[in-house]
Design a protein around this motif. Structure first.
Motif, PDB file in Angstrom:
ATOM      1  N   ARG A  92       0.814  -1.214   0.000  1.00 52.43           N
ATOM      2  CA  ARG A  92       0.000   0.000   0.000  1.00 52.43           C
ATOM      3  C   ARG A  92       0.848   1.265   0.000  1.00 52.43           C
ATOM      4  O   ARG A  92       0.481   2.258  -0.636  1.00 52.43           O
ATOM      5  CB  ARG A  92      -0.931  -0.012   1.209  1.00 52.43           C
ATOM      6  CG  ARG A  92      -1.952  -1.127   1.161  1.00 52.43           C
ATOM      7  CD  ARG A  92      -2.819  -1.149   2.415  1.00 52.43           C
ATOM      8  NE  ARG A  92      -3.748  -2.251   2.368  1.00 52.43           N
ATOM      9  CZ  ARG A  92      -3.453  -3.483   2.767  1.00 52.43           C
ATOM     10  NH1 ARG A  92      -2.249  -3.741   3.243  1.00 52.43           N
ATOM     11  NH2 ARG A  92      -4.337  -4.455   2.690  1.00 52.43           N
ATOM     12  N   TRP A 114      -6.321  -5.039  -1.057  1.00 55.62           N
ATOM     13  CA  TRP A 114      -7.411  -4.381  -0.315  1.00 55.62           C
ATOM     14  C   TRP A 114      -7.084  -2.900  -0.232  1.00 55.62           C
ATOM     15  O   TRP A 114      -6.127  -2.486   0.404  1.00 55.62           O
ATOM     16  CB  TRP A 114      -7.523  -4.985   1.085  1.00 55.62           C
ATOM     17  CG  TRP A 114      -8.695  -4.456   1.875  1.00 55.62           C
ATOM     18  CD1 TRP A 114      -8.977  -3.165   2.159  1.00 55.62           C
ATOM     19  CD2 TRP A 114      -9.733  -5.223   2.479  1.00 55.62           C
ATOM     20  NE1 TRP A 114     -10.096  -3.057   2.909  1.00 55.62           N
ATOM     21  CE2 TRP A 114     -10.597  -4.318   3.127  1.00 55.62           C
ATOM     22  CE3 TRP A 114     -10.019  -6.581   2.553  1.00 55.62           C
ATOM     23  CZ2 TRP A 114     -11.719  -4.727   3.842  1.00 55.62           C
ATOM     24  CZ3 TRP A 114     -11.134  -6.986   3.256  1.00 55.62           C
ATOM     25  CH2 TRP A 114     -11.975  -6.071   3.894  1.00 55.62           C
ATOM     26  N   ASP A 115      -7.913  -2.087  -0.871  1.00 56.60           N
ATOM     27  CA  ASP A 115      -7.688  -0.645  -0.947  1.00 56.60           C
ATOM     28  C   ASP A 115      -8.595   0.051   0.049  1.00 56.60           C
ATOM     29  O   ASP A 115      -9.819   0.070  -0.113  1.00 56.60           O
ATOM     30  CB  ASP A 115      -7.955  -0.145  -2.370  1.00 56.60           C
ATOM     31  CG  ASP A 115      -7.639   1.336  -2.524  1.00 56.60           C
ATOM     32  OD1 ASP A 115      -6.963   1.878  -1.631  1.00 56.60           O
ATOM     33  OD2 ASP A 115      -8.064   1.924  -3.515  1.00 56.60           O
ATOM     34  N   VAL A 116      -7.981   0.614   1.076  1.00 51.72           N
ATOM     35  CA  VAL A 116      -8.780   1.302   2.099  1.00 51.72           C
ATOM     36  C   VAL A 116      -9.437   2.546   1.514  1.00 51.72           C
ATOM     37  O   VAL A 116     -10.593   2.855   1.792  1.00 51.72           O
ATOM     38  CB  VAL A 116      -7.893   1.659   3.303  1.00 51.72           C
ATOM     39  CG1 VAL A 116      -8.694   2.435   4.334  1.00 51.72           C
ATOM     40  CG2 VAL A 116      -7.304   0.398   3.924  1.00 51.72           C
ATOM     41  N   GLN A 119     -12.447   2.039  -0.360  1.00 49.78           N
ATOM     42  CA  GLN A 119     -13.577   1.704   0.485  1.00 49.78           C
ATOM     43  C   GLN A 119     -14.391   2.948   0.855  1.00 49.78           C
ATOM     44  O   GLN A 119     -15.580   2.858   1.140  1.00 49.78           O
ATOM     45  CB  GLN A 119     -13.049   1.005   1.755  1.00 49.78           C
ATOM     46  CG  GLN A 119     -14.090   0.615   2.769  1.00 49.78           C
ATOM     47  CD  GLN A 119     -13.435  -0.024   3.969  1.00 49.78           C
ATOM     48  OE1 GLN A 119     -12.359  -0.586   3.874  1.00 49.78           O
ATOM     49  NE2 GLN A 119     -14.101   0.088   5.098  1.00 49.78           N
ATOM     50  N   THR A 134     -13.181  -4.746  -2.587  1.00 52.02           N
ATOM     51  CA  THR A 134     -13.120  -4.327  -1.182  1.00 52.02           C
ATOM     52  C   THR A 134     -14.498  -4.202  -0.555  1.00 52.02           C
ATOM     53  O   THR A 134     -14.804  -4.829   0.466  1.00 52.02           O
ATOM     54  CB  THR A 134     -12.366  -3.000  -1.065  1.00 52.02           C
ATOM     55  OG1 THR A 134     -11.063  -3.146  -1.627  1.00 52.02           O
ATOM     56  CG2 THR A 134     -12.262  -2.548   0.377  1.00 52.02           C
ATOM     57  N   GLN A 135     -15.347  -3.375  -1.157  1.00 47.21           N
ATOM     58  CA  GLN A 135     -16.671  -3.150  -0.577  1.00 47.21           C
ATOM     59  C   GLN A 135     -17.525  -4.403  -0.632  1.00 47.21           C
ATOM     60  O   GLN A 135     -18.296  -4.685   0.288  1.00 47.21           O
ATOM     61  CB  GLN A 135     -17.366  -1.992  -1.305  1.00 47.21           C
ATOM     62  CG  GLN A 135     -18.676  -1.557  -0.665  1.00 47.21           C
ATOM     63  CD  GLN A 135     -18.504  -1.084   0.781  1.00 47.21           C
ATOM     64  OE1 GLN A 135     -17.588  -0.326   1.072  1.00 47.21           O
ATOM     65  NE2 GLN A 135     -19.369  -1.530   1.665  1.00 47.21           N
ATOM     66  N   TYR A 157      -6.260  -8.866  15.455  1.00 44.14           N
ATOM     67  CA  TYR A 157      -5.539  -8.192  14.384  1.00 44.14           C
ATOM     68  C   TYR A 157      -4.132  -7.881  14.866  1.00 44.14           C
ATOM     69  O   TYR A 157      -3.812  -7.962  16.053  1.00 44.14           O
ATOM     70  CB  TYR A 157      -6.256  -6.904  13.971  1.00 44.14           C
ATOM     71  CG  TYR A 157      -6.104  -5.768  14.967  1.00 44.14           C
ATOM     72  CD1 TYR A 157      -5.190  -4.739  14.765  1.00 44.14           C
ATOM     73  CD2 TYR A 157      -6.877  -5.733  16.128  1.00 44.14           C
ATOM     74  CE1 TYR A 157      -5.037  -3.710  15.686  1.00 44.14           C
ATOM     75  CE2 TYR A 157      -6.737  -4.709  17.053  1.00 44.14           C
ATOM     76  CZ  TYR A 157      -5.816  -3.700  16.821  1.00 44.14           C
ATOM     77  OH  TYR A 157      -5.651  -2.686  17.726  1.00 44.14           O
ATOM     78  N   ILE A 161      -3.944  -0.906  10.283  1.00 46.36           N
ATOM     79  CA  ILE A 161      -4.758  -0.750   9.087  1.00 46.36           C
ATOM     80  C   ILE A 161      -5.960  -1.686   9.103  1.00 46.36           C
ATOM     81  O   ILE A 161      -6.979  -1.427   8.458  1.00 46.36           O
ATOM     82  CB  ILE A 161      -3.886  -0.986   7.828  1.00 46.36           C
ATOM     83  CG1 ILE A 161      -4.610  -0.531   6.570  1.00 46.36           C
ATOM     84  CG2 ILE A 161      -3.493  -2.452   7.736  1.00 46.36           C
ATOM     85  CD1 ILE A 161      -4.851   0.956   6.522  1.00 46.36           C
ATOM     86  N   SER A 162      -5.851  -2.789   9.867  1.00 48.54           N
ATOM     87  CA  SER A 162      -6.959  -3.748   9.935  1.00 48.54           C
ATOM     88  C   SER A 162      -8.188  -3.123  10.579  1.00 48.54           C
ATOM     89  O   SER A 162      -9.324  -3.397  10.178  1.00 48.54           O
ATOM     90  CB  SER A 162      -6.528  -4.984  10.711  1.00 48.54           C
ATOM     91  OG  SER A 162      -5.435  -5.617  10.071  1.00 48.54           O
ATOM     92  N   ARG A 165      -9.782  -1.009   7.990  1.00 43.73           N
ATOM     93  CA  ARG A 165     -10.436  -1.835   6.972  1.00 43.73           C
ATOM     94  C   ARG A 165     -11.811  -2.308   7.417  1.00 43.73           C
ATOM     95  O   ARG A 165     -12.772  -2.290   6.658  1.00 43.73           O
ATOM     96  CB  ARG A 165      -9.552  -3.034   6.634  1.00 43.73           C
ATOM     97  CG  ARG A 165      -8.331  -2.691   5.813  1.00 43.73           C
ATOM     98  CD  ARG A 165      -7.383  -3.865   5.698  1.00 43.73           C
ATOM     99  NE  ARG A 165      -8.046  -5.053   5.194  1.00 43.73           N
ATOM    100  CZ  ARG A 165      -7.405  -6.200   4.922  1.00 43.73           C
ATOM    101  NH1 ARG A 165      -6.104  -6.284   5.111  1.00 43.73           N
ATOM    102  NH2 ARG A 165      -8.073  -7.235   4.465  1.00 43.73           N
ATOM    103  N   GLU A 220      -8.280 -11.226  11.510  1.00 45.60           N
ATOM    104  CA  GLU A 220      -7.926 -10.247  10.470  1.00 45.60           C
ATOM    105  C   GLU A 220      -6.398 -10.214  10.381  1.00 45.60           C
ATOM    106  O   GLU A 220      -5.736  -9.266  10.804  1.00 45.60           O
ATOM    107  CB  GLU A 220      -8.534  -8.902  10.841  1.00 45.60           C
ATOM    108  CG  GLU A 220      -8.168  -7.682  10.027  1.00 45.60           C
ATOM    109  CD  GLU A 220      -7.881  -7.902   8.549  1.00 45.60           C
ATOM    110  OE1 GLU A 220      -7.019  -7.185   8.043  1.00 45.60           O
ATOM    111  OE2 GLU A 220      -8.492  -8.775   7.900  1.00 45.60           O
TER     112      GLU A 220
END
Length: 937
Positions: A92, A114-116, A119, A134-135, A157, A161-162, A165, A220
């Protein structure tokens, strides 16, 4: 964006037609498997000419570091080569730099992680797009948790970042309105951190979740961290039927689950790819080659990781297919003229007029109009370039240890969760449904330690989870093997069961519950008796037992003044005295027979001196007497050796005997119990033990029953717990079954078993109504458990290993692990004054006796001295007369015979003899002698 480097875009003419230039930026020595997938996709597209698009140039740039300057330099090299699409690495931070630069260059940046940011809602459509759904993943997870009816979730986790997310999922008020979320963080990357996190999850489980329903954990974590956490959970015994793990990673099909497949644990995950899909989209040979080559490339860079991240490989392949399809769509709608220029970067620091890539806007606008059949399913985007179509497959580890596809979730045209986990064999849901259709038996029991007990904080539990104990564990094992469920109910009156009256045939207690059909079985420490067999059935015994006596360990005895004599027995002390006397006589006789011993110092060989000498040797004291002949010295050496060994044995036994408090039982059999009056004795009222003594034809047992029946206050108690309480408080002996007695003895050091176990053929069995179909299956299973040692294993757990905090409320000792009761208990303690008081008393008496002897000796010798003084005075008068007589001349040849006066010493006599020999006047010598003796005439 603040940079030190100036970016300038030059428009250079070229003719691209339908040729596509694409590039990818990867991390050196980490992403070789991604490069293999990228090149395989390029070859496949060029081979199949999909959409009349040919990839003219495919460039792979490797980053040695993550510095922004190096990232920009590699991206500019790709721009100068004419790329219109850039595929980024699975990182990322690097992706954020590439995405910002592509925004300026109007180059389409395709992400596959996975792109925050993707989201979050955005009104502006940029030049980046993510093939990772992602969504859709959040939507799928929400519906899946609702389907599973998770009431409490432990969210584990490691990276911050989790939380970002899953913030939308955790903060969803509709989803988590009635769901409790416990968040546990893995503090660092060490094995200890994973173990500590698993311990915190286990503590949450121990608070009640694992017994009420099931412990549900949402991991996660990436694939590597998820495996490390599961290994930690395996060490803590949390890989079992009571724990359910949902892994958010998408690589479970390639995850090594071998260590976790054998403990009935439920592990669930989802994936966006399936091998069958790859075989359909690609040729089977191409798919096989893709997976084999990427796996080999992954192993070269990650030899210690046992799984392959197939999700990254699949999405990289789909990213290339998406770029080709979008390129073809633009070429089809705008013609070849749309691709006459490309972007280029000028990093020399000279500021020039810059214009973005002209076709970049067209490519961005056509992304939402394409549909690609990729390896991860259909790829389509909405107006904000967010992926809106995919199919998630739900994967679950079944009870047989095999992975199964238990359902699918699709997003188009609307979200649909199609689950078939309840129809598939060996899935946990199917097993649970089968359990719902199993027969449910009503079990009556009685609270009796350690068979059935209320769990600590039992109010927080429901159903069978409120109880624990040996019988509860046995019931659980039987239900698992025979396929039935059970409901535990404690009998209201707390009795085992006895006839209410002889004519009605009604019973109370657990037997009454069976006769009234209020229960299907009675599982408790209930004994088989002939009278009970008349009305109910019993299985084979699950515990063998007899009857014995339980009593409190007697207190310490009073101290004995003569306790210092305990190290040696009475016979030894007598023999020692006789040996001393005999040795004295023998030594006197030997001394008399030896001329040298008697004539040298005859007064030392008297019996009294010899006895004194032997006693001094015995007590290791000096006597001043030394034997002179060989015979007496040999005898002395033998006596020395004898006393040395005897004293050594006495000293060794002194500490062992006098520092041990021996508590002997006042009786050791039922006959001795019935003949004593100090202790009362009894049993459980209406129990099998009381019934045994009541119906016995043996005279001693009849006598015991009569004394128990006529005792006042009553000798009977309602339960074993009451009997143990009475034993600890009063002088009371409790007659009880040996199996229950073993447990009480191991739990309280103040209790002991007295005597041997009688009637060992009795046993505890499961009671059933007459004609119950469960009698034979239960008997066979109990026999099987006994042969396999399962019964003994359960007994060891509850008799030796487990001790509840409330068990010690009546005792002050911790006797966990002490299995066998003995008839004599020994407790080591320091040697007190009371134990050696007799020794001091003997010393005092010896001093007094010696003082009396000294007075007697003084009086006796005073009498003899006065008599000797009178005789000496008479002799001295004669000598004075001789001194005053006229002197006479003597020659040396004159021989005079001198007579030693009474009372003269040997030295004085010798002086007189010498004076006579040298012709000295005798009178002078006598005068000097008289002066020395201070005799006045």
């Amino acid at each position: 964006m603040n940079r030190q480097l100036l970016l300038h875009c030059l428009l250079l003419p070229t003719t691209l037609a339908s040729a596509l230039n694409i590039g990818i930026i990867l991390r050196e020595n980490q992403d070789k498997h991604i490069a293999v997938a990228f090149q395989t996709a390029v070859r496949w597209l060029n081979t199949h000419k999909s959409g009349n698009v040919t990839i003219e140039r495919s460039s792979v740039q490797y980053l040695k570091t993550t510095k922004e300057a190096e990232i920009m330099s590699n991206l500019c090299q790709l721009a100068e080569s004419g790329v219109s699409f850039v595929v980024g690495p699975p990182d990322r931070q690097i992706g954020a730099v590439i995405e910002a630069l592509c925004e300026e260059l109007h180059i389409i940046y395709i992400k596959y992680y996975w792109d925050v940011l993707n989201q979050m809602p955005r009104n502006k459509v940029g030049f980046s797009v993510s093939v990772f759904p992602t969504q859709l993943y959040l939507d799928m997870t929400k519906e899946l948790l609702l389907y599973w009816r998770w009431e409490k979730v432990v969210f584990v986790y490691r990276q911050d970042i989790s939380i970002v997310r899953f913030h939308a999922l955790i903060a969803n008020p509709l989803l988590f309105k009635k769901i409790q979320v416990v968040i546990v963080r893995v503090e660092d990357n060490s094995n200890e951190a994973f173990l500590n996190a698993a311990k915190r999850v286990r503590n949450f489980c121990d608070e009640g979740e694992c017994w009420r329903t099931m412990n549900r954990v949402l991991l996660e974590l990436n694939a590597a961290d998820a495996r490390r956490y599961l290994n930690a959970a395996l060490q803590l015994g949390m890989i079992n039927l009571r724990n359910w793990y949902f892994l958010t990673m998408l690589d479970l099909p390639k995850f090594d689950i071998e260590p976790f497949r054998h403990n009935l644990v439920r592990i669930s995950a989802t994936t966006i790819w399936w091998r069958q899909t790859a075989d359909v989209v690609l040729d089977a040979d191409v798919a096989r080659q893709l997976f084999a080559e990427t796996k080999q490339a992954w192993i070269e860079n990650h030899a210690n990781v046992v799984f392959t991240p197939m999700t990254d490989i699949i999405l990289t392949f789909d990213a290339v297919m998406l770029a080709a399809r979008v390129h073809a769509k633009v070429a089809e709608s705008q013609g070849a003229g749309a691709f006459e220029t490309w972007a280029s970067c000028n990093l020399n620091g000279q500021r020039k007029m810059s214009r973005p890539l002209s076709k970049g806007v067209a490519l961005r606008e056509h992304i939402k109009h394409v549909s690609v059949k990729g390896l991860s399913g259909t790829i389509e985007f909405n107006d904000y370039n967010k992926r809106m179509t995919t199919v998630f497959r739900i994967i679950e580890l079944g009870v047989d240890g095999k992975l199964a596809n238990t359902g699918n979730w699709s997003s188009h045209p609307r979200s649909i969760l199609d689950m078939h986990d309840k129809e598939l064999e060996n899935t946990h849901s199917k097993v649970m449904i089968d359990q719902l259709t199993r027969p449910k038996l009503r079990v009556t029991t009685i609270e009796e330690r350690p068979y059935v007990m209320k769990r600590l904080h039992s109010s927080t539990f429901e159903g069978n989870a409120r109880y624990e104990g040996f019988c509860v564990d046995l019931l659980t094992k039987l239900s698992e093997n025979l396929g039935f469920d059970f409901e535990i109910n404690v009998v209201d009156d707390g009795k085992y069961g006895e006839p209410i009256n002889e004519t009605s045939g009604k019973w109370d207690g657990m037997i009454g519950q069976l006769l009234n059909k209020h229960a299907d079985m009675a599982v408790a420490p209930i004994t088989v008796t002939a009278r009970r067999l008349e009305v109910i059935d019993f299985t084979n015994p699950f515990l063998q037992l007899g009857i014995s006596m339980l009593m409190r360990v007697p207190g310490p005895k009073h101290f004995d003044l003569m306790s210092f004599l305990y190290p040696l027995s009475t016979d030894v002390w007598i023999y020692l005295c006789l040996a001393t006397v005999c040795t004295t006589l023998v030594m006197v006789i030997i001394a008399r027979l030896s001329p040298y011993e008697w004539t040298c110092i005859p007064e030392q060989s008297t019996p009294e001196n010899t006895l004194w000498y032997l006693i001094c040797v015995l007590l290791r004291a000096g006597s001043g007497y030394n034997p002179r002949t060989a015979s007496t010295r040999v005898l002395s050496g033998v006596w020395w050796a004898f006393t040395l060994i005897l004293i050594a044995q006495y000293t060794a036994n002194f500490a062992a005997v006098l520092t041990v408090d021996r508590k002997s039982m006042p009786f050791n059999s039922l006959d001795e119990l019935s003949n004593q009056t100090e202790y009362a004795f009894g049993s459980i009222v209406g129990g099998s033990t009381a019934q045994f003594f009541k119906d016995s034809h043996l005279e001693n047992f009849k006598d015991i029953w009569q004394k128990m029946e006529s005792a006042a206050p009553s000798a009977f108690v309602p339960t074993n717990k009451d009997g143990v309480q009475r034993v600890l408080q009063d002088k009371y002996v409790f007659l009880m079954e040996s199996a229950s007695m073993e447990y009480e003895v191991t739990q309280n050091c103040n209790l002991t078993q007295v005597g041997d176990v009688v009637l060992g053929s009795k046993g505890y069995s499961i009671a059933l109504p007459k004609g119950s179909p469960w009698r034979e299956p239960l008997s066979r299973q109990i026999l099987d458990f006994n042969e396999k040692g399962i019964i003994m294993l359960l007994k060891n757990i509850w008799w030796k290993q487990k001790k509840r905090p409330t068990d010690d409320e009546n005792g002050d000792g911790d006797c966990i692990g002490k299995a066998d009761a003995v008839n004599v208990y020994e407790f080591h303690s320091p040697l007190g004054f009371g134990q050696v008081a007799g020794l001091f008393l003997a010393l005092t008496a010896g001093l007094g006796f010696a003082f009396c002897v000294a007075i007697g000796e003084y009086l006796f010798f005073a009498y003899k001295a006065s008599k000797r003084s009178a005789n000496l005075l008479s002799d001295n008068r004669k000598q004075i007369d001789l001194i005053h007589s006229p002197p006479q001349t003597m020659t040396p040849t004159t021989t005079i015979t001198t007579v030693k006066p009474r009372g003269w010493s040997k030295l004085e006599s010798e002086q007189v003899r010498r004076a006579v020999s040298f012709e000295q006047p005798v009178a002078g010598v006598l005068r000097a002698s008289l002066r020395r003796r201070e005799i006045k005439v």
